[in-house]
Structures are given as structure tokens and as C-alpha cells.
Scaffold this active site. Sequence first.
Site, PDB file in Angstrom:
ATOM      1  N   HIS A  34      -0.263  90.963  31.271  1.00 21.04           N
ATOM      2  CA  HIS A  34      -0.038  89.673  30.602  1.00 21.04           C
ATOM      3  C   HIS A  34       0.297  89.891  29.127  1.00 21.04           C
ATOM      4  CE1 HIS A  34      -2.862  88.277  33.909  1.00 21.04           C
ATOM      5  NE2 HIS A  34      -1.845  87.446  34.059  1.00 21.04           N
ATOM      6  N   VAL A 173       3.602  96.390  34.388  1.00 20.67           N
ATOM      7  CA  VAL A 173       2.797  97.325  33.580  1.00 20.67           C
ATOM      8  C   VAL A 173       1.814  98.021  34.521  1.00 20.67           C
ATOM      9  CG1 VAL A 173       1.154  97.544  31.673  1.00 20.67           C
ATOM     10  CG2 VAL A 173       3.019  95.876  31.533  1.00 20.67           C
ATOM     11  N   LEU A 181      -0.994  96.634  37.237  1.00 25.89           N
ATOM     12  CA  LEU A 181      -2.112  95.812  36.763  1.00 25.89           C
ATOM     13  C   LEU A 181      -2.077  94.444  37.426  1.00 25.89           C
ATOM     14  CD1 LEU A 181      -2.358  96.723  32.980  1.00 25.89           C
ATOM     15  CD2 LEU A 181      -3.296  97.874  34.981  1.00 25.89           C
ATOM     16  N   SER A 183      -4.918  90.850  38.081  1.00 22.85           N
ATOM     17  CA  SER A 183      -6.263  90.281  37.878  1.00 22.85           C
ATOM     18  C   SER A 183      -7.147  90.586  39.087  1.00 22.85           C
ATOM     19  CB  SER A 183      -6.165  88.769  37.685  1.00 22.85           C
ATOM     20  OG  SER A 183      -5.297  88.499  36.602  1.00 22.85           O
TER      21      SER A 183
END
Length: 273
Positions: A34, A173, A181, A183
Site C-alpha cells: 500500500h 511489492v 505482500l 493484508s
Amino acid sequence: MQILKTVQEVRQFRATCSGNVGFVPTMGALHAGHAQLLKSSVSQNDHTIVSIFVNPTQFLAGEDLDRYPRTPEADIKICELCGVDAIFMPDANEIYSQIEPKILAPKELSSTLEGATRPGHFDGVCTVLTKFFNIINPTNAYFGKKDAQQLLIVQHMVKSLFMPINIVPVDIVRSSDGLALSSRNSYLNDDELAQALKLSRSLMKASNLIKANKLNSLEIKDAMSSCLEPLKVDYIAIVDKSLKPIDSIELGNTIILIAVYVSNTRLIDNLWV
Ligand code: PAF
């Protein structure tokens, strides 16, 4: 940095912005992926607005809406460090009422891959984004390539509904060991995190085959399946940018996508070729 809770507050803030406004829609639990979206927006626009909203309409019954990670204090710090101007953190009641129109994602793009196991998911995404685009009226909106199907559907929606917004794709990323990556990585214990590395390794295998000019989709998928064993694979797909399966890699017009279960956590990853 301002924290805005209501549509009216956002509209008032937006009225004070001159020049380009970048918008980064998120569901919070912000990570370095993010942060990359935030930094891209901050560097390319005069103002950046971020939304943090766990959108109920894109979760199916039985999915992880209730346990989806919520880390508002840490999110606010990350936004501040990245130079964001305002965060929109509404309650669900501010966004949805009892009677609601629904924006339907085109079924040609939304019924396969993620949509096959999560029917209606992209309708929820399109509905909430239409609301946010109408509230914020951004010049540019930033989306990660990790959610490749979401990105393609949003690009299509903006184009076909003549929304005057430029959709900016941002690269995936990865951690130093290759894990994309997400959450949802926070659901994984150490052993599961090690297992999850198989996803990026399988995509690396595909990339190496392509570099060696082995372009046959079936062969690539077989090699990827071997890399992913013994994980439960939901799909390995090799498609063009209209999400149609292709028999052979077309350089510049191919996405390889995977969805895999690591214990009970479903992870996705992809490679744009
Ligand atoms: O990618 C996400 O986090 C969500 O789908 C989005 C775009 C914020 C819409 O709720």
C-alpha cells in the site's frame, strides 16, 4: 493530515484542493505494498486522499469480513509518513443505506478466476468504487497489479461508464524472499509463511521457462503445479488482458495468475509477462 468521516467532510476538503487529486482506495491493514501506492500518488499529484473502508458488499457470506485485519492507528501513521493529505474512514452507514443500487461488473471479466469462487465479489468492488469516485472526484486512482482481475475490471468500468479518472497500475511489492505482500498474510504462522513462498517460486519457474523460450501454456502450468505441491490449488491460469485463456504466451499481453490455499488462507499472486 486530515481524517474525514463523512461524505460532506470529504466534499468540503475536495473543494479546497487545486490541481491533480490522487486517490488510493484501501481496506486498511496497510503494508509496504500500500505504501508504494501512496508514494506513487503523493509524488504524481498535488493532493492525495486515501480511503480506509472494509467494504462489506465485496465479501461473500462465510468469508472473512469480521476477522479481516483492522489496524487504524498504524494505518494513520503510514499515511502520515507517506505524505497523504486526507484519509476518508467512513462507517458502513455513511456509504450504504437499506435500499441500494448495484453496479454489476461485466460477467465476461468477473465470472472467471476470483469471480468463479467469489461470485458477486467484483459487483461489490465496482459498487463501492463508483461511490468513492463520485464522492472524491479524483484525477488519478491507484491500484496494485497484485489484484490483477480487479485492476482490469476497474479499468473497464471507468472506460465504459465514461468516468473522467485515470487508473494507474502499480507493481506488486514482495518481501525479500519473494512473497507478494497482502493484508491476509497476517493470518499465516511461520510454517504457513514458508509454504506460501511456493506461490512466488512457481511464478519464478514460469518466468524462467518463458526466458528459455518455452511458451506453451500447458507445459508452464504443469511445471507450476509441481512447484506448488502439496498445496491445494484453486487455479493456475494463463490469460490475455481480456482474461481469455491462451495456449501460448504472448509477450506484452499475458498474465499468469494463481490462487492457492495455504491451510485455510486463500492467497493470490500473478506475473505480468
Ligand atoms: O483492493 C482492495 O483493497 C479493495 O477491493 C478496494 C479496491 C479498496 C475496494 O474496496
